[in-house]
Design a protein around this motif. Sequence first.
Motif, PDB file in Angstrom:
ATOM      1  N   UNK A  35       0.776  -1.270   0.095  1.00 45.58           N
ATOM      2  CA  UNK A  35      -0.008  -0.031  -0.066  1.00 45.58           C
ATOM      3  C   UNK A  35       0.924   1.319  -0.051  1.00 45.58           C
ATOM      4  N   UNK A  36       1.990   1.327   0.702  1.00 40.45           N
ATOM      5  CA  UNK A  36       2.708   2.375   0.789  1.00 40.45           C
ATOM      6  C   UNK A  36       3.725   2.575  -0.421  1.00 40.45           C
ATOM      7  N   UNK A  37       4.106   1.477  -0.912  1.00 42.07           N
ATOM      8  CA  UNK A  37       4.795   1.721  -2.226  1.00 42.07           C
ATOM      9  C   UNK A  37       3.770   2.197  -3.347  1.00 42.07           C
ATOM     10  N   UNK A  38       2.630   1.704  -3.422  1.00 47.68           N
ATOM     11  CA  UNK A  38       1.543   2.149  -4.333  1.00 47.68           C
ATOM     12  C   UNK A  38       1.315   3.587  -4.080  1.00 47.68           C
ATOM     13  N   UNK A  39       1.084   4.031  -2.771  1.00 46.55           N
ATOM     14  CA  UNK A  39       0.900   5.538  -2.687  1.00 46.55           C
ATOM     15  C   UNK A  39       1.982   6.433  -3.066  1.00 46.55           C
ATOM     16  N   UNK A  40       3.189   5.996  -2.860  1.00 48.21           N
ATOM     17  CA  UNK A  40       4.542   6.730  -3.379  1.00 48.21           C
ATOM     18  C   UNK A  40       4.459   6.618  -5.064  1.00 48.21           C
ATOM     19  N   UNK A  41       3.999   5.370  -5.672  1.00 49.26           N
ATOM     20  CA  UNK A  41       4.258   5.284  -7.021  1.00 49.26           C
ATOM     21  C   UNK A  41       3.032   6.340  -7.635  1.00 49.26           C
ATOM     22  N   UNK A  42       1.717   6.096  -7.036  1.00 46.50           N
ATOM     23  CA  UNK A  42       0.739   6.933  -7.632  1.00 46.50           C
ATOM     24  C   UNK A  42       0.408   8.133  -7.011  1.00 46.50           C
ATOM     25  N   UNK A  43       1.099   8.552  -6.136  1.00 44.81           N
ATOM     26  CA  UNK A  43       0.756   9.930  -5.660  1.00 44.81           C
ATOM     27  C   UNK A  43      -0.418  10.166  -4.968  1.00 44.81           C
ATOM     28  N   UNK A  44      -0.824   9.307  -3.998  1.00 43.29           N
ATOM     29  CA  UNK A  44      -2.015   9.224  -3.144  1.00 43.29           C
ATOM     30  C   UNK A  44      -1.715  10.633  -2.406  1.00 43.29           C
ATOM     31  N   UNK A  45      -2.612  11.719  -2.290  1.00 44.91           N
ATOM     32  CA  UNK A  45      -2.835  12.843  -1.395  1.00 44.91           C
ATOM     33  C   UNK A  45      -2.806  12.705  -0.093  1.00 44.91           C
ATOM     34  N   UNK A  46      -3.710  11.613   0.420  1.00 45.74           N
ATOM     35  CA  UNK A  46      -3.751  11.662   1.795  1.00 45.74           C
ATOM     36  C   UNK A  46      -3.986  10.156   2.044  1.00 45.74           C
ATOM     37  N   UNK A  47      -3.256  10.074   3.403  1.00 46.60           N
ATOM     38  CA  UNK A  47      -3.381   8.573   3.770  1.00 46.60           C
ATOM     39  C   UNK A  47      -3.274   8.729   5.419  1.00 46.60           C
ATOM     40  N   UNK A  48      -4.359   8.092   5.993  1.00 49.34           N
ATOM     41  CA  UNK A  48      -4.476   7.596   7.368  1.00 49.34           C
ATOM     42  C   UNK A  48      -3.958   6.315   7.786  1.00 49.34           C
ATOM     43  N   UNK A  49      -3.301   6.430   8.737  1.00 52.56           N
ATOM     44  CA  UNK A  49      -2.878   5.007   9.411  1.00 52.56           C
ATOM     45  C   UNK A  49      -3.154   5.048  10.794  1.00 52.56           C
ATOM     46  N   UNK A  50      -4.006   4.056  11.171  1.00 50.85           N
ATOM     47  CA  UNK A  50      -4.578   3.814  12.448  1.00 50.85           C
ATOM     48  C   UNK A  50      -4.418   2.501  12.995  1.00 50.85           C
ATOM     49  N   UNK A  51      -4.035   2.506  14.344  1.00 55.00           N
ATOM     50  CA  UNK A  51      -3.900   1.144  14.978  1.00 55.00           C
ATOM     51  C   UNK A  51      -3.554   1.753  16.704  1.00 55.00           C
ATOM     52  N   UNK A  52      -4.028   0.713  17.518  1.00 55.38           N
ATOM     53  CA  UNK A  52      -3.776   0.846  18.862  1.00 55.38           C
ATOM     54  C   UNK A  52      -2.477   1.123  19.111  1.00 55.38           C
ATOM     55  N   UNK A  53      -1.235   0.560  18.658  1.00 52.91           N
ATOM     56  CA  UNK A  53      -0.146   0.634  18.920  1.00 52.91           C
ATOM     57  C   UNK A  53       1.110   0.587  17.760  1.00 52.91           C
ATOM     58  N   UNK A  54       0.626  -0.115  16.599  1.00 51.33           N
ATOM     59  CA  UNK A  54       1.459  -0.036  15.412  1.00 51.33           C
ATOM     60  C   UNK A  54       2.322  -1.295  15.769  1.00 51.33           C
ATOM     61  N   UNK A  55       2.358  -2.143  16.758  1.00 51.33           N
ATOM     62  CA  UNK A  55       3.198  -3.316  17.106  1.00 51.33           C
ATOM     63  C   UNK A  55       3.516  -4.140  15.846  1.00 51.33           C
ATOM     64  N   UNK A  56       2.413  -4.641  15.017  1.00 53.71           N
ATOM     65  CA  UNK A  56       2.711  -5.550  14.120  1.00 53.71           C
ATOM     66  C   UNK A  56       2.923  -4.932  12.833  1.00 53.71           C
ATOM     67  N   UNK A  57       3.005  -3.615  12.885  1.00 53.37           N
ATOM     68  CA  UNK A  57       3.184  -2.891  11.448  1.00 53.37           C
ATOM     69  C   UNK A  57       4.848  -3.138  10.993  1.00 53.37           C
ATOM     70  N   UNK A  58       5.039  -3.285   9.772  1.00 50.45           N
ATOM     71  CA  UNK A  58       6.486  -2.980   9.453  1.00 50.45           C
ATOM     72  C   UNK A  58       7.174  -1.542   9.121  1.00 50.45           C
ATOM     73  N   UNK A  59       6.771  -0.633  10.022  1.00 50.11           N
ATOM     74  CA  UNK A  59       7.102   0.751   9.746  1.00 50.11           C
ATOM     75  C   UNK A  59       8.360   1.059   9.863  1.00 50.11           C
ATOM     76  N   UNK A  60       9.206   0.389  10.499  1.00 50.47           N
ATOM     77  CA  UNK A  60      10.605   0.566  10.813  1.00 50.47           C
ATOM     78  C   UNK A  60      11.412  -0.032   9.869  1.00 50.47           C
TER      79      UNK A  60
END
Length: 174
Positions: free
Chosen positions: A34-59
């Motif tokens: 999703x984030x690679x596609x957002x970069x490629x397609x130039x999404x203007x707005x994104x919301x990332x929501x989670x209690x703590x982002x523990x499982x997310x590969x954000x790092x």
Amino acid sequence: MTIDPQPPQSNAVQTLPEGRFSGREAFQQLVRDALATAAREGWREIILSDADFHDWPLGERAVVESLQEWARGGRRLTFLACNYNEVIRRHARLVRWRTTWDHILTCRACPAADPLDIPSAIWSPQWVLHRLDPDRCAGVTGTEPSRRVLLQEVLGEWVRSKSAPGFPATTLGL
């Protein structure tokens, strides 16, 4: 790990699957894609929501590189979480990136909220991911307008009235 993709309904998001997903690896790959596609397609707005982002590969390097490519003028990214302790502990690259791009980010915290109540989701005007069962990493993705509007309304309510500014880019001391 299972993903039950449906053919996308829009040419704008051909690379992102629609339908149900299950499993931590499937979820994490969807976040990366999703984030690679957002970069490629130039999404203007994104919301990332989670209690703590523990499982997310954000790092991960690739995820932060996608965010770096995505970050341009006129873009907005909103983070919503109970708190950002796990982000600070687990996602150092994202924390550094966040400091640089503070002017396009809004970080909201809901410290009094039940972690199970905060949606685990990615919202954009083009595509959404909604993790309905965070423990099993199961949920749905799609481009359907009704799904996008409903998730936008839910997240908007959290951002506007159930959260406060959180996760400052810098900590100033006296």
